[in-house]
Design an enzyme around this catalytic site. Structure first.
Site: not given
Length: 583
Positions: A326, A405, A409, A413, A415, A438
């Site tokens: 990472h 999704k 939608k 709203l 997603p 987070y």
């Protein structure tokens, strides 16, 4: 976001780098105000009052002085955070990288043309490797990504290939050998690891990338060399060790035979990427990726070079995954490539329709380290600690298929907001308290920008999640103030010692570490940030939401499977609420 080559073919991947705007320093007042909003859900009234006093004292005193020094630093650096973030978040961290820092993911090819099937491993690996090599070639001339008309920083894309982290006793370093066409020749060799043995060959011959039939011949050669033979020394397992131990083991390894062992390490570090030929069969389906994701994150350490920026994992049942360091780049870089590969493999039905001619290219060369009993002992220790941690890791990776999704939608709203609130509601149901959360946000509109923290657990979210997601991007600013104080040899300001700072997630103490992998077929996974926390990766498609959740088994508080079940019930409840509220 445009992740792919656009019609503006004259644009080059890195052509706007020097003109990217500098990373700004937020105002101290704004960051501290956002900080107070973020800690509010985790505090009793008396605790919050005490924190308000601490923040006021900080703002009027040492904070003002530190902020001024941060502004001075920003005048001399286009990205005041870059070196600090790389050091504090990755290079100075001493815990083993492979389970705790690296991210991994299952490849989605099993959803279309490559379902699990014995006997297909090498054939499929030759095709996926060829598409990956095409992307490496493309990235050297790829148009930059954009968000709308805004150019995004592409520096991280230099780190996807020809990159490796090298351990240090106190701090690691990143070695990057990648070059664009204009910059000159770029190393073009691959590493293949099979049964603890390491091979290399050049992926380019006479200026042409090897074709899938040519790559297949190379992979068959490697497999045949290893079949029926004892496993190799498994030196790669050392990369899964605690960082200082690995640094010392590496120094010893080089000292045994400096020229020979040093050359092998340099060959691995400079290679394009690693192809890991794995003998396991982690059967998975489009609805249940658990086995594949678990194997990608916690599989055999002797066949991955954990410090490489990209290990392509090829499993015996013809399924695929990846594990990546990472430190050099963030998930969006790998997502961009994996989405590209998935589209190409799908478009070609997973087949090669080009020439079957195989040129007389040199066979793969096996690279055998000169080792002694201490190296063998170091490898045994590395494997032992790795497997202890790996067995403690709980991973679930399932698809929620009731809606996705499109239906969210329809209710007007967002997603991602919907999923974030469902995740927090699930956590609150299980743990009877809000979870410090987070979510990764990007700062790639600025020079060498990487990520910022979004803290979606707002007071409004706690109050029955009645408000939309707020972006409270102040964590990197506070980190900068903390590090300025440290650099100046000043005592740690009281703000960072306040119990609410850690309780709300400050200092990397978030119990919910979440990341949206996007609206593509690509998903990732990673370890929780803290022992009593969860890693929560997700991707959102029109008809489904696919989630990978990690937790530590040794923590009695947490359970990844229960969180997924509560997440599903929360999605249903929220959708019902949206329907009955006539949103």
């Amino acid at each position: 976001m445009d992740n792919h080559p656009s019609e503006s073919l004259a644009e080059r991947t890195f052509q706007y780098q020097s003109s990217m705007p500098s990373l700004p320093v937020p105002s101290l007042e704004m960051s501290l105000s956002k900080y107070l909003n973020a800690v509010r859900p985790f505090a009793r009234e008396d605790e919050f009052k005490a924190t308000v006093d601490i923040v006021r004292t900080f703002q009027e005193g040492v904070g003002k002085e530190l902020h001024h020094k941060l502004l001075q630093r920003a005048e001399t650096k286009k990205n005041w955070l870059e070196e600090w973030w790389l050091d504090a978040a990755y290079l100075e961290v001493r815990v083993p990288s492979q389970l705790n820092v690296n991210f991994c993911g299952p490849a989605p090819y099993l959803e279309h043309c490559w379902p699990p099937e014995e006997g297909t491993q090498l054939q499929r690996a030759s095709i996926s490797t060829w598409h990956t090599l095409q992307y490496w070639d493309l990235i050297r001339t790829l148009p930059p990504q954009k968000s709308g008309n805004t150019v995004l920083d592409m520096d991280q894309f230099r780190m996807l290939f020809n990159t490796c982290k090298v351990p240090g006793v106190k701090k690691d370093t990143i070695r990057n050998y990648f070059k664009t066409e204009r910059e000159g020749p770029c190393p073009s060799h691959l590493i293949v690891i099979c049964r603890g043995r390491i091979f290399t060959f050049d992926a380019v011959c006479d200026g042409q990338i090897l074709t899938p039939p040519e790559l297949l011949r190379q992979l068959i050669y490697v497999k045949q060399c290893c079949e029926g033979e004892p496993e190799g020394d498994g030196v790669a397992a050392l990369t899964s060790e605690e960082r200082t131990r690995w640094a010392l083991a590496r120094e010893h390894l080089i000292s045994i035979d400096p020229q020979h062992n040093g050359t092998i390490l340099e060959t691995i570090q400079s290679s394009l990427f690693v192809v890991s030929l794995d003998e396991t069969t982690p059967y998975s389906t489009p609805d249940n990726y658990t086995s594949l994701t678990t194997e990608a994150l916690t599989g055999n350490p002797a066949i991955r070079w954990g410090d490489k920026s990209y290990n392509a994992l090829s499993f015996a049942d013809g399924t695929f995954g990846s594990t990546c360091d990472h430190a050099p780049y963030d998930g969006i870089v790998l997502i961009s490539m994996c989405w590209h590969l998935d589209q190409k493999i799908k478009d070609t039905e997973g087949k090669w329709r080009g020439s079957e001619t195989v040129r007389p290219v040199p066979r793969p060369e096996e690279m055998v380290f000169t080792v002694d009993e201490k190296v063998h002992s170091d490898i045994r220790h590395a494997k032992r600690q790795y497997y202890e941690s790996a067995q403690d890791m709980q991973i679930v990776c399932y698809a929620f298929t009731a809606f996705g999704k499109a239906a969210i939608k329809q209710k007007k709203l967002h997603p991602d907001t919907f999923v974030q609130l469902a995740m927090q509601l699930a956590y609150q149901k299980m743990h009877k308290r809000p979870g410090s959360c987070y979510e990764t946000a990007m700062t790639r509109k600025f020079y060498h920008g990487r990520t910022e923290t979004m803290r979606p657990c707002t007071q409004e979210a706690v109050n029955w999640f009645s408000a939309c997601l707020k972006i409270c991007s102040f964590d990197r600013h506070l980190l900068g103030l903390y590090l300025i104080a440290k650099e100046e040899g000043q005592p740690t300001p009281e703000l960072f010692l306040d119990p609410l700072y850690a309780k709300s997630g400050g200092g990397g103490n978030f119990v919910l570490s979440s990341s949206l992998a996007g609206y593509t077929t690509v998903l990732g996974a990673g370890a929780p940030m803290v022992h009593r926390g969860y890693g929560f990766f997700y991707r959102i498609r029109d008809d489904r939401i696919v989630v990978s959740i990690s937790a530590w088994k040794s923590c009695r508080e947490t359970d990844a499977a229960s969180l997924f079940n509560n997440f599903c019930s929360s999605l249903h409840e929220m959708f019902h609420l949206a329907t009955t509220s006539q949103l």
